[in-house]
Design a protein around this motif. Structure first.
Motif, mmCIF file in Angstrom:
data_model
loop_
_atom_site.group_PDB
_atom_site.id
_atom_site.type_symbol
_atom_site.label_atom_id
_atom_site.label_comp_id
_atom_site.label_asym_id
_atom_site.label_seq_id
_atom_site.Cartn_x
_atom_site.Cartn_y
_atom_site.Cartn_z
ATOM 1 N N ASP A 72 0.606 -1.596 -0.067
ATOM 2 C CA ASP A 72 0.450 0.303 0.183
ATOM 3 C C ASP A 72 0.667 1.186 0.456
ATOM 4 O OD1 ASP A 72 -1.706 -1.656 0.340
ATOM 5 O OD2 ASP A 72 -2.988 -0.845 1.647
ATOM 6 N N VAL A 73 0.593 2.213 -0.841
ATOM 7 C CA VAL A 73 1.412 3.340 -1.159
ATOM 8 C C VAL A 73 0.507 4.783 -1.060
ATOM 9 C CG1 VAL A 73 2.686 4.759 -2.499
ATOM 10 C CG2 VAL A 73 2.929 2.437 -2.193
ATOM 11 N N GLU A 74 0.363 5.434 0.133
ATOM 12 C CA GLU A 74 -0.648 6.618 0.442
ATOM 13 C C GLU A 74 -0.122 7.973 -0.328
ATOM 14 O OE1 GLU A 74 -1.134 7.957 4.111
ATOM 15 O OE2 GLU A 74 -1.196 5.942 5.189
ATOM 16 N N VAL A 75 -1.117 8.096 -1.652
ATOM 17 C CA VAL A 75 -1.553 9.007 -2.469
ATOM 18 C C VAL A 75 -2.359 10.069 -2.180
ATOM 19 C CG1 VAL A 75 -1.065 10.241 -5.005
ATOM 20 C CG2 VAL A 75 -0.446 7.034 -4.073
ATOM 21 N N PRO A 76 -1.484 11.232 -1.757
ATOM 22 C CA PRO A 76 -2.197 12.279 -1.613
ATOM 23 C C PRO A 76 -3.400 13.047 -2.731
ATOM 24 C CG PRO A 76 -0.669 13.665 -1.373
ATOM 25 C CD PRO A 76 -0.234 11.681 -1.736
ATOM 26 N N PHE A 77 -4.324 13.394 -2.951
ATOM 27 C CA PHE A 77 -4.775 14.765 -3.640
ATOM 28 C C PHE A 77 -5.341 15.636 -3.208
ATOM 29 C CE2 PHE A 77 -8.495 11.506 -2.132
ATOM 30 C CZ PHE A 77 -9.687 12.212 -2.148
ATOM 31 N N SER A 78 -6.141 16.240 -4.257
ATOM 32 C CA SER A 78 -6.733 17.283 -3.581
ATOM 33 C C SER A 78 -7.460 18.021 -5.526
ATOM 34 C CB SER A 78 -5.506 18.384 -3.636
ATOM 35 O OG SER A 78 -6.290 20.180 -3.080
ATOM 36 N N ILE A 79 -8.020 18.115 -5.849
ATOM 37 C CA ILE A 79 -9.795 18.066 -6.139
ATOM 38 C C ILE A 79 -10.515 19.788 -6.137
ATOM 39 C CG2 ILE A 79 -11.650 17.795 -7.773
ATOM 40 C CD1 ILE A 79 -10.290 14.410 -6.761
ATOM 41 N N GLU A 80 -10.662 20.767 -7.451
ATOM 42 C CA GLU A 80 -11.095 21.885 -7.059
ATOM 43 C C GLU A 80 -11.800 21.551 -8.389
ATOM 44 O OE1 GLU A 80 -11.438 24.762 -5.483
ATOM 45 O OE2 GLU A 80 -10.121 23.328 -3.729
ATOM 46 N N ASP A 81 -12.729 21.875 -8.808
ATOM 47 C CA ASP A 81 -14.052 21.511 -10.085
ATOM 48 C C ASP A 81 -15.827 21.773 -9.970
ATOM 49 O OD1 ASP A 81 -14.490 21.161 -12.427
ATOM 50 O OD2 ASP A 81 -14.742 18.675 -12.029
ATOM 51 N N GLU A 82 -15.415 22.532 -10.600
ATOM 52 C CA GLU A 82 -16.565 23.231 -11.021
ATOM 53 C C GLU A 82 -17.877 22.351 -12.349
ATOM 54 O OE1 GLU A 82 -18.068 27.357 -10.830
ATOM 55 O OE2 GLU A 82 -19.310 26.758 -12.615
ATOM 56 N N ILE A 83 -19.168 21.618 -11.700
ATOM 57 C CA ILE A 83 -19.811 20.627 -13.173
ATOM 58 C C ILE A 83 -21.261 21.037 -12.726
ATOM 59 C CG2 ILE A 83 -18.061 18.940 -12.023
ATOM 60 C CD1 ILE A 83 -20.148 17.708 -10.338
ATOM 61 N N LEU A 84 -21.993 20.753 -13.179
ATOM 62 C CA LEU A 84 -23.226 21.316 -14.301
ATOM 63 C C LEU A 84 -24.227 19.810 -12.914
ATOM 64 C CD1 LEU A 84 -25.085 23.006 -15.974
ATOM 65 C CD2 LEU A 84 -24.691 21.375 -17.487
ATOM 66 N N LEU A 85 -25.486 20.650 -12.669
ATOM 67 C CA LEU A 85 -26.041 19.011 -12.361
ATOM 68 C C LEU A 85 -27.042 19.116 -12.747
ATOM 69 C CD1 LEU A 85 -25.725 19.274 -8.456
ATOM 70 C CD2 LEU A 85 -24.174 18.164 -10.398
ATOM 71 N N SER A 86 -27.768 18.275 -13.491
ATOM 72 C CA SER A 86 -28.709 18.406 -14.708
ATOM 73 C C SER A 86 -29.970 17.416 -14.057
ATOM 74 C CB SER A 86 -28.472 17.773 -15.813
ATOM 75 O OG SER A 86 -29.698 17.934 -16.319
ATOM 76 N N PHE A 87 -31.511 17.442 -13.941
ATOM 77 C CA PHE A 87 -32.325 16.174 -14.030
ATOM 78 C C PHE A 87 -33.043 15.835 -14.692
ATOM 79 C CE2 PHE A 87 -33.157 20.045 -10.260
ATOM 80 C CZ PHE A 87 -32.718 19.171 -9.372
ATOM 81 N N GLU A 88 -32.347 16.456 -16.110
ATOM 82 C CA GLU A 88 -31.996 15.435 -16.991
ATOM 83 C C GLU A 88 -30.615 14.635 -18.116
ATOM 84 O OE1 GLU A 88 -33.513 18.514 -20.016
ATOM 85 O OE2 GLU A 88 -35.259 18.689 -19.095
ATOM 86 N N ASP A 89 -31.369 13.385 -18.502
ATOM 87 C CA ASP A 89 -29.544 12.611 -18.548
ATOM 88 C C ASP A 89 -29.129 13.071 -20.055
ATOM 89 O OD1 ASP A 89 -27.518 11.254 -19.322
ATOM 90 O OD2 ASP A 89 -29.066 9.162 -19.779
ATOM 91 N N VAL A 90 -28.185 14.616 -19.662
ATOM 92 C CA VAL A 90 -27.198 15.208 -20.807
ATOM 93 C C VAL A 90 -26.531 15.262 -20.541
ATOM 94 C CG1 VAL A 90 -29.887 17.172 -20.819
ATOM 95 C CG2 VAL A 90 -27.595 17.259 -19.689
ATOM 96 N N GLU A 91 -25.855 15.734 -22.162
ATOM 97 C CA GLU A 91 -24.174 15.116 -21.836
ATOM 98 C C GLU A 91 -23.681 16.310 -20.943
ATOM 99 O OE1 GLU A 91 -21.079 15.109 -25.419
ATOM 100 O OE2 GLU A 91 -22.512 14.616 -25.873
ATOM 101 N N ASP A 92 -22.518 15.883 -20.391
ATOM 102 C CA ASP A 92 -21.567 17.290 -19.669
ATOM 103 C C ASP A 92 -22.075 17.361 -19.121
ATOM 104 O OD1 ASP A 92 -19.323 16.875 -22.069
ATOM 105 O OD2 ASP A 92 -20.154 18.648 -23.062
#
Length: 164
Positions: A72-92
């Motif tokens: 086992d190797v511990e790999v630190p991560f950091s994520i900053e992201d902005e995503i679109l949320l949808s109630f319909e199944d659309v791309e992106d």
């Protein structure tokens, strides 16, 4: 943590959700064994175009197998992201069918960040056997530099008999 669809529809300004995930074990992914100490926040808001968006900020550690020793190797991560949320199944857009599961949202952002190959920083004892051994690139280059690549190199070792 799940957020009901009815609560998401009512969001007009920014609604902040603190997020934490203590430990999650993965058995189906060969490059990821577990996630631990994942913390951050998820801000959900309506932008000026009446789209529902999520600003996600996550930090934590991935437990990945070493490519050489499988330890086992511990790999630190950091994520900053902005995503679109949808109630319909659309791309992106991240599709919300009934409720928004923050664990699923976080994991869908973390999985693409998993490295394919991780090697421990500590000194590794490479395996070896009868007539074979695993070596580093540097060891291989050093060994090749000591060996002569010339097919006539064997003539240097040949000793001629001198007849008088």
């Amino acid at each position: 943590m799940k957020i009901k669809k009815s609560e998401l529809v009512k969001i007009q300004d920014i609604k902040s959700y603190p997020y934490s995930l203590d430990e999650k074990i993965f058995n189906d992914f060969p490059y990821l064994r577990a996630l631990q100490n994942v913390v951050g926040k998820i801000d959900i808001f309506n932008d000026s175009l009446s789209n529902l968006k999520a600003q996600v900020s996550l930090k934590g550690e991935m437990i990945c197998p070493c490519a050489i020793t499988l330890e086992d190797v511990e790999v630190p991560f950091s994520i900053e992201d902005e995503i679109l949320l949808s109630f319909e199944d659309v791309e992106d857009a991240y599709y919300i069918e009934n409720d928004l599961d923050l664990d699923d949202l976080a994991i869908s952002l973390i999985l693409p960040e998993v490295p394919i190959k991780v090697v421990k920083n500590a000194k590794i004892e490479y395996p070896s056997g009868d007539g074979w051994c695993v070596m580093t690139e540097d060891d291989l280059k050093n060994k090749k530099s000591l060996q002569s690549d010339s097919p006539l190199a064997i003539l240097k070792e040949y000793q001629f008999d001198e007849e008088e």
